[in-house]
Design a protein around this motif. Structure first.
Motif, PDB file in Angstrom:
ATOM      1  N   ASP A 197       0.811  -1.215   0.000  1.00  0.00           N
ATOM      2  CA  ASP A 197       0.000   0.000   0.000  1.00  0.00           C
ATOM      3  C   ASP A 197       0.850   1.273   0.000  1.00  0.00           C
ATOM      4  O   ASP A 197       0.418   2.306   0.469  1.00  0.00           O
ATOM      5  N   LEU A 198       2.051   1.191  -0.548  1.00  0.00           N
ATOM      6  CA  LEU A 198       2.931   2.358  -0.597  1.00  0.00           C
ATOM      7  C   LEU A 198       2.295   3.465  -1.437  1.00  0.00           C
ATOM      8  O   LEU A 198       1.778   3.195  -2.523  1.00  0.00           O
ATOM      9  N   PRO A 199       2.274   4.687  -0.932  1.00  0.00           N
ATOM     10  CA  PRO A 199       1.671   5.777  -1.703  1.00  0.00           C
ATOM     11  C   PRO A 199       2.344   5.934  -3.068  1.00  0.00           C
ATOM     12  O   PRO A 199       3.569   5.828  -3.184  1.00  0.00           O
ATOM     13  N   GLU A 200       1.547   6.163  -4.076  1.00  0.00           N
ATOM     14  CA  GLU A 200       2.025   6.206  -5.462  1.00  0.00           C
ATOM     15  C   GLU A 200       3.148   7.218  -5.689  1.00  0.00           C
ATOM     16  O   GLU A 200       4.130   6.890  -6.352  1.00  0.00           O
ATOM     17  N   PRO A 201       3.080   8.451  -5.146  1.00  0.00           N
ATOM     18  CA  PRO A 201       4.189   9.377  -5.394  1.00  0.00           C
ATOM     19  C   PRO A 201       5.522   8.856  -4.857  1.00  0.00           C
ATOM     20  O   PRO A 201       6.563   9.040  -5.474  1.00  0.00           O
ATOM     21  N   LEU A 202       5.480   8.191  -3.710  1.00  0.00           N
ATOM     22  CA  LEU A 202       6.701   7.632  -3.128  1.00  0.00           C
ATOM     23  C   LEU A 202       7.150   6.392  -3.894  1.00  0.00           C
ATOM     24  O   LEU A 202       8.351   6.194  -4.129  1.00  0.00           O
ATOM     25  N   ALA A 203       6.219   5.558  -4.311  1.00  0.00           N
ATOM     26  CA  ALA A 203       6.553   4.340  -5.057  1.00  0.00           C
ATOM     27  C   ALA A 203       7.282   4.669  -6.363  1.00  0.00           C
ATOM     28  O   ALA A 203       8.181   3.939  -6.775  1.00  0.00           O
ATOM     29  N   ARG A 204       6.897   5.770  -7.008  1.00  0.00           N
ATOM     30  CA  ARG A 204       7.548   6.156  -8.266  1.00  0.00           C
ATOM     31  C   ARG A 204       9.015   6.515  -8.081  1.00  0.00           C
ATOM     32  O   ARG A 204       9.800   6.386  -9.001  1.00  0.00           O
ATOM     33  N   ARG A 205       9.375   7.010  -6.908  1.00  0.00           N
ATOM     34  CA  ARG A 205      10.744   7.472  -6.652  1.00  0.00           C
ATOM     35  C   ARG A 205      11.530   6.507  -5.757  1.00  0.00           C
ATOM     36  O   ARG A 205      12.552   6.856  -5.203  1.00  0.00           O
ATOM     37  N   LEU A 206      11.056   5.274  -5.652  1.00  0.00           N
ATOM     38  CA  LEU A 206      11.685   4.281  -4.792  1.00  0.00           C
ATOM     39  C   LEU A 206      12.827   3.579  -5.525  1.00  0.00           C
ATOM     40  O   LEU A 206      12.667   3.141  -6.657  1.00  0.00           O
ATOM     41  N   HIS A 207      13.998   3.482  -4.867  1.00  0.00           N
ATOM     42  CA  HIS A 207      15.141   2.742  -5.421  1.00  0.00           C
ATOM     43  C   HIS A 207      15.179   1.314  -4.883  1.00  0.00           C
ATOM     44  O   HIS A 207      15.427   0.381  -5.621  1.00  0.00           O
ATOM     45  N   ALA A 208      14.968   1.168  -3.578  1.00  0.00           N
ATOM     46  CA  ALA A 208      15.029  -0.147  -2.931  1.00  0.00           C
ATOM     47  C   ALA A 208      14.280  -0.084  -1.609  1.00  0.00           C
ATOM     48  O   ALA A 208      14.065   0.994  -1.053  1.00  0.00           O
ATOM     49  N   THR A 209      13.885  -1.259  -1.120  1.00  0.00           N
ATOM     50  CA  THR A 209      13.182  -1.363   0.157  1.00  0.00           C
ATOM     51  C   THR A 209      13.898  -2.386   1.023  1.00  0.00           C
ATOM     52  O   THR A 209      14.358  -3.414   0.528  1.00  0.00           O
ATOM     53  N   TYR A 210      13.975  -2.104   2.311  1.00  0.00           N
ATOM     54  CA  TYR A 210      14.565  -3.014   3.285  1.00  0.00           C
ATOM     55  C   TYR A 210      13.571  -3.168   4.418  1.00  0.00           C
ATOM     56  O   TYR A 210      12.789  -2.270   4.689  1.00  0.00           O
ATOM     57  N   GLN A 211      13.591  -4.307   5.077  1.00  0.00           N
ATOM     58  CA  GLN A 211      12.723  -4.545   6.223  1.00  0.00           C
ATOM     59  C   GLN A 211      13.621  -4.749   7.430  1.00  0.00           C
ATOM     60  O   GLN A 211      14.509  -5.586   7.414  1.00  0.00           O
ATOM     61  N   CYS A 212      13.396  -3.974   8.468  1.00  0.00           N
ATOM     62  CA  CYS A 212      14.201  -4.081   9.683  1.00  0.00           C
ATOM     63  C   CYS A 212      13.293  -3.817  10.868  1.00  0.00           C
ATOM     64  O   CYS A 212      12.699  -2.731  10.961  1.00  0.00           O
ATOM     65  N   GLN A 213      13.153  -4.788  11.746  1.00  0.00           N
ATOM     66  CA  GLN A 213      12.326  -4.664  12.943  1.00  0.00           C
ATOM     67  C   GLN A 213      10.902  -4.217  12.603  1.00  0.00           C
ATOM     68  O   GLN A 213      10.363  -3.277  13.170  1.00  0.00           O
ATOM     69  N   ASP A 214      10.285  -4.862  11.629  1.00  0.00           N
ATOM     70  CA  ASP A 214       8.906  -4.600  11.201  1.00  0.00           C
ATOM     71  C   ASP A 214       8.680  -3.194  10.670  1.00  0.00           C
ATOM     72  O   ASP A 214       7.544  -2.724  10.614  1.00  0.00           O
ATOM     73  N   THR A 215       9.740  -2.506  10.297  1.00  0.00           N
ATOM     74  CA  THR A 215       9.619  -1.164   9.744  1.00  0.00           C
ATOM     75  C   THR A 215      10.170  -1.158   8.329  1.00  0.00           C
ATOM     76  O   THR A 215      11.279  -1.630   8.107  1.00  0.00           O
ATOM     77  N   PRO A 216       9.403  -0.636   7.364  1.00  0.00           N
ATOM     78  CA  PRO A 216       9.953  -0.517   6.011  1.00  0.00           C
ATOM     79  C   PRO A 216      10.973   0.624   5.943  1.00  0.00           C
ATOM     80  O   PRO A 216      10.708   1.726   6.418  1.00  0.00           O
ATOM     81  N   TRP A 217      12.127   0.318   5.381  1.00  0.00           N
ATOM     82  CA  TRP A 217      13.172   1.310   5.140  1.00  0.00           C
ATOM     83  C   TRP A 217      13.190   1.534   3.645  1.00  0.00           C
ATOM     84  O   TRP A 217      13.453   0.611   2.873  1.00  0.00           O
ATOM     85  N   LEU A 218      12.898   2.745   3.228  1.00  0.00           N
ATOM     86  CA  LEU A 218      12.699   3.050   1.814  1.00  0.00           C
ATOM     87  C   LEU A 218      13.812   3.942   1.286  1.00  0.00           C
ATOM     88  O   LEU A 218      13.909   5.111   1.672  1.00  0.00           O
ATOM     89  N   ALA A 219      14.650   3.376   0.425  1.00  0.00           N
ATOM     90  CA  ALA A 219      15.690   4.170  -0.237  1.00  0.00           C
ATOM     91  C   ALA A 219      15.017   4.871  -1.407  1.00  0.00           C
ATOM     92  O   ALA A 219      14.547   4.227  -2.342  1.00  0.00           O
ATOM     93  N   CYS A 220      14.924   6.181  -1.319  1.00  0.00           N
ATOM     94  CA  CYS A 220      14.177   6.900  -2.338  1.00  0.00           C
ATOM     95  C   CYS A 220      14.933   8.136  -2.814  1.00  0.00           C
ATOM     96  O   CYS A 220      15.892   8.579  -2.192  1.00  0.00           O
ATOM     97  N   ASP A 221      14.466   8.650  -3.913  1.00  0.00           N
ATOM     98  CA  ASP A 221      14.979   9.886  -4.488  1.00  0.00           C
ATOM     99  C   ASP A 221      14.129  11.024  -3.931  1.00  0.00           C
ATOM    100  O   ASP A 221      13.125  11.401  -4.513  1.00  0.00           O
TER     101      ASP A 221
END
Length: 191
Positions: A146-170
């Motif tokens: 359910d990642l918001p579309e504006p953020l999904a468009r600028r996403l480079h990679a995703t990591y999961q750490c302690q049940d929290t999404p870590w989003l490498a984005c532009d």
């Protein structure tokens, strides 16, 4: 008693003998240790249920206590602008943009994470102090469904750490997209 010291003392194999003692293996065929996965240090910016990972090479700064000047006839997710060394910097409230379906901590003092300089600067309201983080680039995970579309468009990679999404984005690209979206929403000429 005469001792014969003319012969050198031999301790094991010579380097050539040691490397070639196994028949059939050329030096290029010898096993090598796998290269460690690349790691990169990034800024980790707390943002509700997410943590944004930002390239530390970007010009970034943190600000608290700046007066945010509202802009009439703009969406609620544009909080306004701040004056940063004579430049007007737009301030985006991603909480208002992404909506209540995500976990947001209670809003305390307004803390701004500013990226870029001059006309290219933009700011987001963050939930806490950014910190430097080193993550393994070799172990990305799937982005939240359910990642918001504006953020999904600028996403480079995703990591999961302690049940929290870590989003490498532009983040500069995201702020640019939001600026264009706001311009289109308010009927600007640059849509």
């Amino acid at each position: 008693m005469a001792s014969n010291r003319s012969q050198p003392l031999r301790l094991g194999l010579s380097p050539v003998q040691a490397l070639t003692r196994f028949p059939g293996l050329a030096p290029s065929e010898l096993p090598t240790a796998p290269a460690p996965p690349p790691t990169a240090e990034r800024w980790a910016v707390p943002l509700g249920a997410f943590r944004l990972l930002i390239d530390p090479a970007l010009s970034c700064e943190l600000s608290q206590g700046d007066r945010i000047w509202p802009i009439p006839n703009t969406p609620a997710w544009i909080r306004g602008v701040i004056n940063r060394r004579g430049d007007l910097v737009p301030v985006f409230d991603l909480r208002a943009l992404f909506g209540p379906r995500y976990q947001w901590p209670s809003q305390g003092a307004t803390l701004l994470f500013i990226v870029g300089t001059g006309d290219d600067a933009g700011a987001i309201i963050t939930d806490g102090l950014p910190y430097r983080l080193r993550l393994d680039d070799g172990q990305p995970s799937q982005p939240p469904a359910d990642l918001p579309e504006p953020l999904a468009r600028r996403l480079h990679a995703t990591y999961q750490c302690q049940d929290t999404p870590w989003l490498a984005c532009d983040l500069p690209g995201l702020l640019h997209d939001l600026g264009r979206r706001a311009d289109a929403t308010s009927g600007g000429e640059n849509a």
